[in-house]
Scaffold this motif. Structure first.
Motif, PDB file in Angstrom:
ATOM      1  N   GLY A   7       1.457   9.205  -5.463  1.00  0.00           N
ATOM      2  CA  GLY A   7       0.385   9.010  -4.498  1.00  0.00           C
ATOM      3  C   GLY A   7       0.928   8.650  -3.133  1.00  0.00           C
ATOM      4  O   GLY A   7       1.915   7.937  -3.014  1.00  0.00           O
ATOM      5  N   LEU A   8       0.284   9.156  -2.087  1.00  0.00           N
ATOM      6  CA  LEU A   8       0.675   8.808  -0.716  1.00  0.00           C
ATOM      7  C   LEU A   8      -0.487   8.129  -0.023  1.00  0.00           C
ATOM      8  O   LEU A   8      -1.628   8.588  -0.097  1.00  0.00           O
ATOM      9  CB  LEU A   8       1.058  10.064   0.074  1.00  0.00           C
ATOM     10  N   PHE A   9      -0.207   7.030   0.669  1.00  0.00           N
ATOM     11  CA  PHE A   9      -1.230   6.303   1.402  1.00  0.00           C
ATOM     12  C   PHE A   9      -0.873   6.290   2.875  1.00  0.00           C
ATOM     13  O   PHE A   9       0.236   5.933   3.244  1.00  0.00           O
ATOM     14  CB  PHE A   9      -1.338   4.872   0.873  1.00  0.00           C
ATOM     15  N   ARG A  10      -1.836   6.699   3.702  1.00  0.00           N
ATOM     16  CA  ARG A  10      -1.605   6.674   5.144  1.00  0.00           C
ATOM     17  C   ARG A  10      -2.716   5.898   5.823  1.00  0.00           C
ATOM     18  O   ARG A  10      -3.888   6.132   5.557  1.00  0.00           O
ATOM     19  CB  ARG A  10      -1.566   8.098   5.690  1.00  0.00           C
ATOM     20  N   SER A  11      -2.351   4.976   6.638  1.00  0.00           N
ATOM     21  CA  SER A  11      -3.352   4.261   7.427  1.00  0.00           C
ATOM     22  C   SER A  11      -2.741   3.931   8.766  1.00  0.00           C
ATOM     23  O   SER A  11      -1.749   3.230   8.854  1.00  0.00           O
ATOM     24  CB  SER A  11      -3.774   2.974   6.727  1.00  0.00           C
ATOM     25  N   ASN A  12      -3.319   4.459   9.816  1.00  0.00           N
ATOM     26  CA  ASN A  12      -2.734   4.262  11.140  1.00  0.00           C
ATOM     27  C   ASN A  12      -2.810   2.813  11.585  1.00  0.00           C
ATOM     28  O   ASN A  12      -1.966   2.329  12.310  1.00  0.00           O
ATOM     29  CB  ASN A  12      -3.443   5.159  12.166  1.00  0.00           C
ATOM     30  N   ARG A  13      -3.873   2.141  11.157  1.00  0.00           N
ATOM     31  CA  ARG A  13      -4.045   0.780  11.622  1.00  0.00           C
ATOM     32  C   ARG A  13      -3.046  -0.157  10.948  1.00  0.00           C
ATOM     33  O   ARG A  13      -2.414  -0.982  11.587  1.00  0.00           O
ATOM     34  CB  ARG A  13      -5.458   0.296  11.329  1.00  0.00           C
ATOM     35  N   LEU A  14      -2.916  -0.049   9.648  1.00  0.00           N
ATOM     36  CA  LEU A  14      -2.134  -1.031   8.907  1.00  0.00           C
ATOM     37  C   LEU A  14      -0.670  -0.630   8.758  1.00  0.00           C
ATOM     38  O   LEU A  14       0.222  -1.443   8.876  1.00  0.00           O
ATOM     39  CB  LEU A  14      -2.742  -1.227   7.524  1.00  0.00           C
ATOM     40  N   THR A  15      -0.462   0.619   8.488  1.00  0.00           N
ATOM     41  CA  THR A  15       0.909   1.080   8.284  1.00  0.00           C
ATOM     42  C   THR A  15       1.140   2.299   9.159  1.00  0.00           C
ATOM     43  O   THR A  15       0.445   3.287   9.028  1.00  0.00           O
ATOM     44  CB  THR A  15       1.135   1.483   6.811  1.00  0.00           C
ATOM     45  N   PRO A  16       2.091   2.193  10.058  1.00  0.00           N
ATOM     46  CA  PRO A  16       2.328   3.306  10.978  1.00  0.00           C
ATOM     47  C   PRO A  16       2.778   4.577  10.262  1.00  0.00           C
ATOM     48  O   PRO A  16       2.464   5.670  10.677  1.00  0.00           O
ATOM     49  CB  PRO A  16       3.421   2.784  11.910  1.00  0.00           C
ATOM     50  N   LYS A  17       3.500   4.429   9.156  1.00  0.00           N
ATOM     51  CA  LYS A  17       3.910   5.626   8.437  1.00  0.00           C
ATOM     52  C   LYS A  17       3.244   5.649   7.069  1.00  0.00           C
ATOM     53  O   LYS A  17       2.545   4.709   6.712  1.00  0.00           O
ATOM     54  CB  LYS A  17       5.427   5.673   8.308  1.00  0.00           C
ATOM     55  N   SER A  18       3.494   6.707   6.336  1.00  0.00           N
ATOM     56  CA  SER A  18       2.857   6.785   5.030  1.00  0.00           C
ATOM     57  C   SER A  18       3.679   6.017   4.000  1.00  0.00           C
ATOM     58  O   SER A  18       4.895   5.881   4.113  1.00  0.00           O
ATOM     59  CB  SER A  18       2.703   8.242   4.616  1.00  0.00           C
ATOM     60  N   TRP A  19       3.013   5.520   3.006  1.00  0.00           N
ATOM     61  CA  TRP A  19       3.639   4.761   1.931  1.00  0.00           C
ATOM     62  C   TRP A  19       3.449   5.514   0.633  1.00  0.00           C
ATOM     63  O   TRP A  19       2.433   6.161   0.438  1.00  0.00           O
ATOM     64  CB  TRP A  19       2.924   3.422   1.751  1.00  0.00           C
ATOM     65  N   ARG A  20       4.375   5.371  -0.244  1.00  0.00           N
ATOM     66  CA  ARG A  20       4.093   5.782  -1.613  1.00  0.00           C
ATOM     67  C   ARG A  20       3.078   4.779  -2.155  1.00  0.00           C
ATOM     68  O   ARG A  20       3.309   3.567  -2.093  1.00  0.00           O
ATOM     69  CB  ARG A  20       5.371   5.749  -2.438  1.00  0.00           C
ATOM     70  N   ALA A  21       1.976   5.279  -2.669  1.00  0.00           N
ATOM     71  CA  ALA A  21       0.868   4.403  -3.050  1.00  0.00           C
ATOM     72  C   ALA A  21       1.285   3.366  -4.088  1.00  0.00           C
ATOM     73  O   ALA A  21       0.889   2.204  -4.015  1.00  0.00           O
ATOM     74  CB  ALA A  21      -0.293   5.251  -3.574  1.00  0.00           C
ATOM     75  N   HIS A  22       2.121   3.758  -5.064  1.00  0.00           N
ATOM     76  CA  HIS A  22       2.474   2.803  -6.113  1.00  0.00           C
ATOM     77  C   HIS A  22       3.364   1.686  -5.570  1.00  0.00           C
ATOM     78  O   HIS A  22       3.285   0.548  -6.005  1.00  0.00           O
ATOM     79  CB  HIS A  22       3.120   3.501  -7.316  1.00  0.00           C
ATOM     80  N   ARG A  23       4.206   2.016  -4.562  1.00  0.00           N
ATOM     81  CA  ARG A  23       5.056   0.984  -3.958  1.00  0.00           C
ATOM     82  C   ARG A  23       4.210  -0.017  -3.176  1.00  0.00           C
ATOM     83  O   ARG A  23       4.465  -1.215  -3.196  1.00  0.00           O
ATOM     84  CB  ARG A  23       6.102   1.624  -3.038  1.00  0.00           C
ATOM     85  N   LEU A  24       3.193   0.522  -2.497  1.00  0.00           N
ATOM     86  CA  LEU A  24       2.306  -0.347  -1.736  1.00  0.00           C
ATOM     87  C   LEU A  24       1.515  -1.249  -2.693  1.00  0.00           C
ATOM     88  O   LEU A  24       1.355  -2.452  -2.439  1.00  0.00           O
ATOM     89  CB  LEU A  24       1.358   0.505  -0.888  1.00  0.00           C
ATOM     90  N   ALA A  25       1.043  -0.674  -3.787  1.00  0.00           N
ATOM     91  CA  ALA A  25       0.300  -1.462  -4.775  1.00  0.00           C
ATOM     92  C   ALA A  25       1.175  -2.597  -5.309  1.00  0.00           C
ATOM     93  O   ALA A  25       0.726  -3.730  -5.472  1.00  0.00           O
ATOM     94  CB  ALA A  25      -0.164  -0.567  -5.920  1.00  0.00           C
ATOM     95  N   TYR A  26       2.440  -2.268  -5.558  1.00  0.00           N
ATOM     96  CA  TYR A  26       3.368  -3.286  -6.062  1.00  0.00           C
ATOM     97  C   TYR A  26       3.568  -4.381  -5.016  1.00  0.00           C
ATOM     98  O   TYR A  26       3.573  -5.574  -5.329  1.00  0.00           O
ATOM     99  CB  TYR A  26       4.703  -2.617  -6.403  1.00  0.00           C
ATOM    100  N   ALA A  27       3.691  -3.976  -3.755  1.00  0.00           N
ATOM    101  CA  ALA A  27       3.882  -4.944  -2.668  1.00  0.00           C
ATOM    102  C   ALA A  27       2.654  -5.838  -2.516  1.00  0.00           C
ATOM    103  O   ALA A  27       2.771  -7.036  -2.274  1.00  0.00           O
ATOM    104  CB  ALA A  27       4.163  -4.203  -1.360  1.00  0.00           C
ATOM    105  N   LEU A  28       1.469  -5.266  -2.677  1.00  0.00           N
ATOM    106  CA  LEU A  28       0.244  -6.051  -2.566  1.00  0.00           C
ATOM    107  C   LEU A  28       0.181  -7.100  -3.673  1.00  0.00           C
ATOM    108  O   LEU A  28      -0.278  -8.212  -3.476  1.00  0.00           O
ATOM    109  CB  LEU A  28      -0.981  -5.139  -2.664  1.00  0.00           C
ATOM    110  N   GLU A  29       0.665  -6.724  -4.847  1.00  0.00           N
ATOM    111  CA  GLU A  29       0.617  -7.623  -5.995  1.00  0.00           C
ATOM    112  C   GLU A  29       1.706  -8.697  -5.910  1.00  0.00           C
ATOM    113  O   GLU A  29       1.474  -9.857  -6.184  1.00  0.00           O
ATOM    114  CB  GLU A  29       0.786  -6.799  -7.282  1.00  0.00           C
ATOM    115  N   HIS A  30       2.915  -8.288  -5.545  1.00  0.00           N
ATOM    116  CA  HIS A  30       4.057  -9.196  -5.638  1.00  0.00           C
ATOM    117  C   HIS A  30       4.541  -9.720  -4.289  1.00  0.00           C
ATOM    118  O   HIS A  30       5.470 -10.511  -4.232  1.00  0.00           O
ATOM    119  CB  HIS A  30       5.225  -8.505  -6.349  1.00  0.00           C
ATOM    120  N   GLY A  31       3.979  -9.220  -3.207  1.00  0.00           N
ATOM    121  CA  GLY A  31       4.357  -9.728  -1.901  1.00  0.00           C
ATOM    122  C   GLY A  31       5.465  -8.947  -1.225  1.00  0.00           C
ATOM    123  O   GLY A  31       5.639  -9.042  -0.024  1.00  0.00           O
ATOM    124  N   SER A  32       6.230  -8.193  -1.998  1.00  0.00           N
ATOM    125  CA  SER A  32       7.283  -7.378  -1.389  1.00  0.00           C
ATOM    126  C   SER A  32       7.638  -6.229  -2.316  1.00  0.00           C
ATOM    127  O   SER A  32       7.332  -6.261  -3.505  1.00  0.00           O
ATOM    128  CB  SER A  32       8.527  -8.218  -1.109  1.00  0.00           C
TER     129      SER A  32
END
Ligand SMILES: [Zn+2]
Ligand SMILES: [Zn+2]
Length: 147
Positions: free
Chosen positions: A27-52
């Motif tokens: 999965g790819l997540f793109r949000s201009n406001r929060l993240t200037p570049k795209s994130w792999r969605a699962h990595r972002l989910a992991y970061a949201l859960e664990h802080g990094s």
């Protein structure tokens, strides 16, 4: 991060990313406001859960690359990841010789080859004949040069 979770379908086990998937099926997540570049969605989910996000690879324990459920993700070092990949490959050559470390070599194109088979092939009469002929041609050329 409501925006993020809106794109996730919560099934019984896996949480499936429903927005854009990249070539590899992640999965790819793109949000201009929060993240200037795209994130792999699962990595972002992991970061949201664990802080990094851990350095290196995040393995999907469920083997579902579109899944973003943090509990299905496990950080692995590149070494462990490579070992897992090796194990997934076949363990024996087509003639049933085991691909142990000593019995395996890499061909120039990167594929594995069996040393036992290679040795056996070299013992065949045709191989011996070939080498004898090559040796003859070689000495003939040497003589020409000297001659
Ligand atoms: Zn999952
Ligand atoms: Zn073999």
């Amino acid at each position: 991060m409501e925006l993020f979770w809106k794109k996730v379908q919560f099934t019984g086990t896996c949480w499936i990313w429903t927005a854009y998937l990249d070539r590899d099926g992640y999965g790819l997540f793109r949000s201009n406001r929060l993240t200037p570049k795209s994130w792999r969605a699962h990595r972002l989910a992991y970061a949201l859960e664990h802080g990094s996000v851990p350095p290196g690879h995040l393995d999907h324990l469920c083997r579902n690359r579109a899944c973003v459920r943090p509990s299905h993700l496990e950080p692995v070092t590149p070494k462990v990841n490579a070992e897992r990949g090796m194990k997934a490959q076949q363990t024996h050559c087509k003639n049933g010789h085991e691909f142990t470390e000593e019995n395996t070599y890499r061909k120039p194109n990167g594929t594995r080859a069996c040393r036992t088979c290679h040795r056996d092939r070299e013992k065949l009469p045709e191989a011996l004949q070939r080498r004898a002929e090559a040796q003859l041609r070689y000495s003939a050329r040497l003589k020409e040069r000297q001659g």
